[in-house]
Design a protein around this motif. Structure first.
Motif, PDB file in Angstrom:
ATOM      1  N   HIS A  85      -8.543  69.559 -40.660  1.00 20.35           N
ATOM      2  CA  HIS A  85      -8.790  69.327 -42.055  1.00 20.35           C
ATOM      3  C   HIS A  85      -8.501  70.594 -42.935  1.00 20.35           C
ATOM      4  O   HIS A  85      -8.653  70.416 -44.019  1.00 20.35           O
ATOM      5  N   LEU A  86      -7.974  71.599 -42.369  1.00 19.89           N
ATOM      6  CA  LEU A  86      -7.459  72.950 -42.963  1.00 19.89           C
ATOM      7  C   LEU A  86      -6.233  72.946 -43.024  1.00 19.89           C
ATOM      8  O   LEU A  86      -5.339  72.149 -42.409  1.00 19.89           O
ATOM      9  N   THR A  87      -5.625  73.750 -43.961  1.00 21.53           N
ATOM     10  CA  THR A  87      -4.190  73.927 -44.215  1.00 21.53           C
ATOM     11  C   THR A  87      -3.845  75.172 -42.977  1.00 21.53           C
ATOM     12  O   THR A  87      -4.947  75.824 -42.616  1.00 21.53           O
ATOM     13  N   PRO A  88      -2.680  75.343 -42.788  1.00 17.26           N
ATOM     14  CA  PRO A  88      -2.393  76.475 -41.754  1.00 17.26           C
ATOM     15  C   PRO A  88      -2.942  77.729 -42.444  1.00 17.26           C
ATOM     16  O   PRO A  88      -3.360  78.551 -41.506  1.00 17.26           O
ATOM     17  N   LEU A  89      -2.727  78.306 -43.527  1.00 20.42           N
ATOM     18  CA  LEU A  89      -3.242  79.307 -44.357  1.00 20.42           C
ATOM     19  C   LEU A  89      -4.866  79.324 -44.017  1.00 20.42           C
ATOM     20  O   LEU A  89      -5.351  80.577 -43.552  1.00 20.42           O
ATOM     21  N   MET A  90      -5.428  78.559 -44.288  1.00 25.21           N
ATOM     22  CA  MET A  90      -6.952  78.313 -44.000  1.00 25.21           C
ATOM     23  C   MET A  90      -7.450  78.317 -42.685  1.00 25.21           C
ATOM     24  O   MET A  90      -8.257  79.301 -42.132  1.00 25.21           O
ATOM     25  N   TYR A  91      -6.496  77.782 -41.701  1.00 22.83           N
ATOM     26  CA  TYR A  91      -6.726  78.045 -40.282  1.00 22.83           C
ATOM     27  C   TYR A  91      -6.680  79.394 -39.716  1.00 22.83           C
ATOM     28  O   TYR A  91      -7.485  80.010 -39.079  1.00 22.83           O
ATOM     29  N   GLY A  92      -5.538  80.189 -40.372  1.00 23.83           N
ATOM     30  CA  GLY A  92      -5.330  81.712 -40.129  1.00 23.83           C
ATOM     31  C   GLY A  92      -6.504  82.436 -40.511  1.00 23.83           C
ATOM     32  O   GLY A  92      -7.075  83.205 -39.880  1.00 23.83           O
ATOM     33  N   GLU A  93      -6.830  82.165 -41.631  1.00 26.23           N
ATOM     34  CA  GLU A  93      -8.100  82.903 -42.077  1.00 26.23           C
ATOM     35  C   GLU A  93      -9.484  82.768 -41.321  1.00 26.23           C
ATOM     36  O   GLU A  93     -10.402  83.685 -40.993  1.00 26.23           O
ATOM     37  N   PHE A  94      -9.607  81.494 -40.847  1.00 27.10           N
ATOM     38  CA  PHE A  94     -10.514  81.083 -39.746  1.00 27.10           C
ATOM     39  C   PHE A  94     -10.467  81.931 -38.511  1.00 27.10           C
ATOM     40  O   PHE A  94     -11.474  82.487 -38.059  1.00 27.10           O
ATOM     41  N   LYS A 106       1.969  88.555 -38.936  1.00 27.60           N
ATOM     42  CA  LYS A 106       2.766  87.786 -37.937  1.00 27.60           C
ATOM     43  C   LYS A 106       2.877  86.323 -37.831  1.00 27.60           C
ATOM     44  O   LYS A 106       3.504  85.559 -37.871  1.00 27.60           O
ATOM     45  N   TYR A 107       1.478  85.806 -38.122  1.00 28.54           N
ATOM     46  CA  TYR A 107       1.179  84.330 -38.161  1.00 28.54           C
ATOM     47  C   TYR A 107       1.946  83.748 -39.240  1.00 28.54           C
ATOM     48  O   TYR A 107       2.662  82.717 -38.949  1.00 28.54           O
ATOM     49  N   ILE A 108       1.816  84.275 -40.456  1.00 29.59           N
ATOM     50  CA  ILE A 108       2.597  83.533 -41.710  1.00 29.59           C
ATOM     51  C   ILE A 108       4.224  83.564 -41.439  1.00 29.59           C
ATOM     52  O   ILE A 108       4.994  82.868 -41.574  1.00 29.59           O
ATOM     53  N   LYS A 109       4.611  84.580 -40.923  1.00 28.51           N
ATOM     54  CA  LYS A 109       5.914  84.874 -40.533  1.00 28.51           C
ATOM     55  C   LYS A 109       6.585  83.765 -39.566  1.00 28.51           C
ATOM     56  O   LYS A 109       7.645  83.319 -39.631  1.00 28.51           O
ATOM     57  N   LEU A 110       5.800  83.818 -38.569  1.00 29.62           N
ATOM     58  CA  LEU A 110       6.032  82.474 -37.477  1.00 29.62           C
ATOM     59  C   LEU A 110       6.046  81.015 -37.915  1.00 29.62           C
ATOM     60  O   LEU A 110       6.938  80.297 -37.870  1.00 29.62           O
ATOM     61  N   LEU A 111       5.093  80.796 -39.075  1.00 30.68           N
ATOM     62  CA  LEU A 111       5.046  79.604 -39.766  1.00 30.68           C
ATOM     63  C   LEU A 111       6.219  79.469 -40.751  1.00 30.68           C
ATOM     64  O   LEU A 111       6.977  78.323 -40.729  1.00 30.68           O
ATOM     65  N   LYS A 112       6.697  80.317 -41.119  1.00 33.77           N
ATOM     66  CA  LYS A 112       7.938  80.407 -42.005  1.00 33.77           C
ATOM     67  C   LYS A 112       9.010  80.122 -41.142  1.00 33.77           C
ATOM     68  O   LYS A 112      10.210  79.428 -41.599  1.00 33.77           O
ATOM     69  N   ILE A 116       7.066  75.450 -41.475  1.00 30.34           N
ATOM     70  CA  ILE A 116       5.766  74.858 -41.688  1.00 30.34           C
ATOM     71  C   ILE A 116       5.289  74.870 -43.121  1.00 30.34           C
ATOM     72  O   ILE A 116       5.084  76.231 -43.450  1.00 30.34           O
ATOM     73  N   ASN A 117       5.066  73.798 -43.594  1.00 27.52           N
ATOM     74  CA  ASN A 117       4.410  73.917 -45.045  1.00 27.52           C
ATOM     75  C   ASN A 117       2.916  74.590 -44.953  1.00 27.52           C
ATOM     76  O   ASN A 117       2.123  73.953 -44.389  1.00 27.52           O
ATOM     77  N   THR A 118       2.730  75.724 -45.399  1.00 29.94           N
ATOM     78  CA  THR A 118       1.104  76.500 -45.416  1.00 29.94           C
ATOM     79  C   THR A 118       0.224  75.898 -46.387  1.00 29.94           C
ATOM     80  O   THR A 118      -0.978  76.197 -46.068  1.00 29.94           O
ATOM     81  N   LYS A 119       0.593  74.885 -47.103  1.00 29.91           N
ATOM     82  CA  LYS A 119      -0.442  74.488 -47.950  1.00 29.91           C
ATOM     83  C   LYS A 119      -0.856  73.085 -47.769  1.00 29.91           C
ATOM     84  O   LYS A 119      -1.963  72.675 -48.572  1.00 29.91           O
ATOM     85  N   ASN A 120      -0.305  72.299 -46.952  1.00 26.36           N
ATOM     86  CA  ASN A 120      -0.738  70.956 -46.642  1.00 26.36           C
ATOM     87  C   ASN A 120      -1.855  71.099 -45.532  1.00 26.36           C
ATOM     88  O   ASN A 120      -1.604  71.690 -44.698  1.00 26.36           O
ATOM     89  N   LYS A 121      -2.547  69.857 -45.438  1.00 25.89           N
ATOM     90  CA  LYS A 121      -3.346  70.034 -44.304  1.00 25.89           C
ATOM     91  C   LYS A 121      -2.795  69.580 -43.338  1.00 25.89           C
ATOM     92  O   LYS A 121      -1.975  68.876 -42.986  1.00 25.89           O
ATOM     93  N   ILE A 122      -3.314  70.240 -42.063  1.00 26.43           N
ATOM     94  CA  ILE A 122      -2.659  70.211 -40.706  1.00 26.43           C
ATOM     95  C   ILE A 122      -2.649  68.705 -40.289  1.00 26.43           C
ATOM     96  O   ILE A 122      -1.666  68.090 -39.680  1.00 26.43           O
ATOM     97  N   ARG A 123      -3.779  67.803 -40.764  1.00 26.33           N
ATOM     98  CA  ARG A 123      -3.890  66.630 -40.466  1.00 26.33           C
ATOM     99  C   ARG A 123      -2.765  65.700 -40.826  1.00 26.33           C
ATOM    100  O   ARG A 123      -2.499  64.497 -40.432  1.00 26.33           O
ATOM    101  N   THR A 124      -1.920  66.262 -41.894  1.00 30.78           N
ATOM    102  CA  THR A 124      -0.640  65.240 -42.463  1.00 30.78           C
ATOM    103  C   THR A 124       0.562  65.519 -41.765  1.00 30.78           C
ATOM    104  O   THR A 124       1.672  65.076 -41.993  1.00 30.78           O
ATOM    105  N   PHE A 125       0.473  66.696 -40.919  1.00 26.95           N
ATOM    106  CA  PHE A 125       1.626  67.080 -40.060  1.00 26.95           C
ATOM    107  C   PHE A 125       1.860  65.998 -39.041  1.00 26.95           C
ATOM    108  O   PHE A 125       1.289  65.321 -38.462  1.00 26.95           O
ATOM    109  N   LYS A 132       3.849  73.251 -33.497  1.00 25.05           N
ATOM    110  CA  LYS A 132       4.112  74.678 -34.004  1.00 25.05           C
ATOM    111  C   LYS A 132       3.214  75.433 -34.536  1.00 25.05           C
ATOM    112  O   LYS A 132       3.045  76.545 -34.277  1.00 25.05           O
ATOM    113  N   VAL A 133       2.106  74.836 -35.220  1.00 31.10           N
ATOM    114  CA  VAL A 133       0.966  75.507 -35.764  1.00 31.10           C
ATOM    115  C   VAL A 133       0.136  76.341 -34.419  1.00 31.10           C
ATOM    116  O   VAL A 133      -0.142  77.482 -34.725  1.00 31.10           O
ATOM    117  N   GLU A 134       0.343  75.527 -33.556  1.00 32.63           N
ATOM    118  CA  GLU A 134      -0.703  75.893 -32.252  1.00 32.63           C
ATOM    119  C   GLU A 134      -0.091  77.159 -31.794  1.00 32.63           C
ATOM    120  O   GLU A 134      -0.700  77.923 -31.434  1.00 32.63           O
TER     121      GLU A 134
END
Length: 240
Positions: A85-94, A106-112, A116-125, A132-134
């Motif tokens: 239910h989180l976006t990748p960015l929110m998940y990183g903050e968690f 490092k996390y953000i660089k790997l997502l790029k 990976i779209n960092t603003k969409n919720k992971i459940r939509t992926f 890849k987020v994992e």
């Protein structure tokens, strides 16, 4: 070092899921955990991670029980530990809250790197994008022991190649990597050692350099251990 001593894990009270008398994996090794489906690979990785109860035996990480080393272990699995239910960015903050060594940059660089779209919720992926987020999260925790259970499922050949290149380039010298995969030919050139499982036991333990010196291929050794029959399909066709 990872040490397993007289480890036994059962399923359904009677069925052996894992039996290992003694195993040591020195710090800094990249180890392939190989074998057919149901051979015990995932059970082995979960046992190293401390997931599930052992019937007997002991697993130590750097001389300490696994529960005392959780902050030094990253378990990257197809099942995923992300919060959908989180976006990748929110998940990183968690993760930053629970893992003191988590590297957000490092996390953000790997997502790029994986687009990976960092603003969409992971459940939509898609399944591949979630995986890849994992992977991005796992490699950003600052862990010294990284366990990967089939990290390539749902990924195309080029993504697998990119992942291996990325993994090798960002590793330090003190990480210990355990990687389970069916893509033996693709990981053979990056692993130091291969543990081959069959029916919950390690039936082969080889250093890749030793195999090369002997003129052997890892895939052929695995066929021998599993009892694979090259011409089995021909016999089956005769019955049709």
């Amino acid at each position: 070092m990872i040490q397993l001593s007289f480890v036994t894990k059962l399923y359904n009270s009677n069925n052996f899921g894992l039996v290992i008398e003694e195993l040591e994996i020195p710090t800094g090794e990249i180890v392939g955990v190989l074998g057919a489906n149901g051979s015990g690979k995932t059970t082995f990785l979960k046992s190293v991670m401390g997931l599930g109860e052992l019937k007997r035996g002991e697993v130590l990480i750097a001389g300490k029980p696994v529960m005392e080393q959780y902050h030094n272990i990253a378990f990257i699995t197809e099942e995923g530990s992300y919060l959908s239910h989180l976006t990748p960015l929110m998940y990183g903050e968690f993760l930053s809250v629970f893992f003191p060594k988590f590297n957000m940059e490092k996390y953000i660089k790997l997502l790029k790197y994986f687009d990976i779209n960092t603003k969409n919720k992971i459940r939509t992926f898609s399944k591949g994008q979630k995986s890849k987020v994992e992977i991005c999260a796992g490699f950003s925790k600052g862990a010294k022991y990284i366990l990967l259970d089939e990290p390539f499922l749902g990924k195309d050949m080029f993504t697998r190649q990119d992942f291996l290149k990325m993994m090798i380039s960002i590793l330090r010298t003190d990480e210990t990597i355990l990687i389970s995969s069916h893509f033996v030919n693709e990981i053979e050139n990056i692993i130091d050692r291969a543990l081959i499982f069959e029916r919950g036991r390690i039936q082969g333990d080889y250093y890749i350099d030793d195999l090369r010196e002997e003129g052997k291929e890892l895939s052929e050794v695995m066929k021998t251990i599993s009892g694979y029959q090259e011409n089995k399909y021909q016999n089956a066709m005769k019955l049709i």
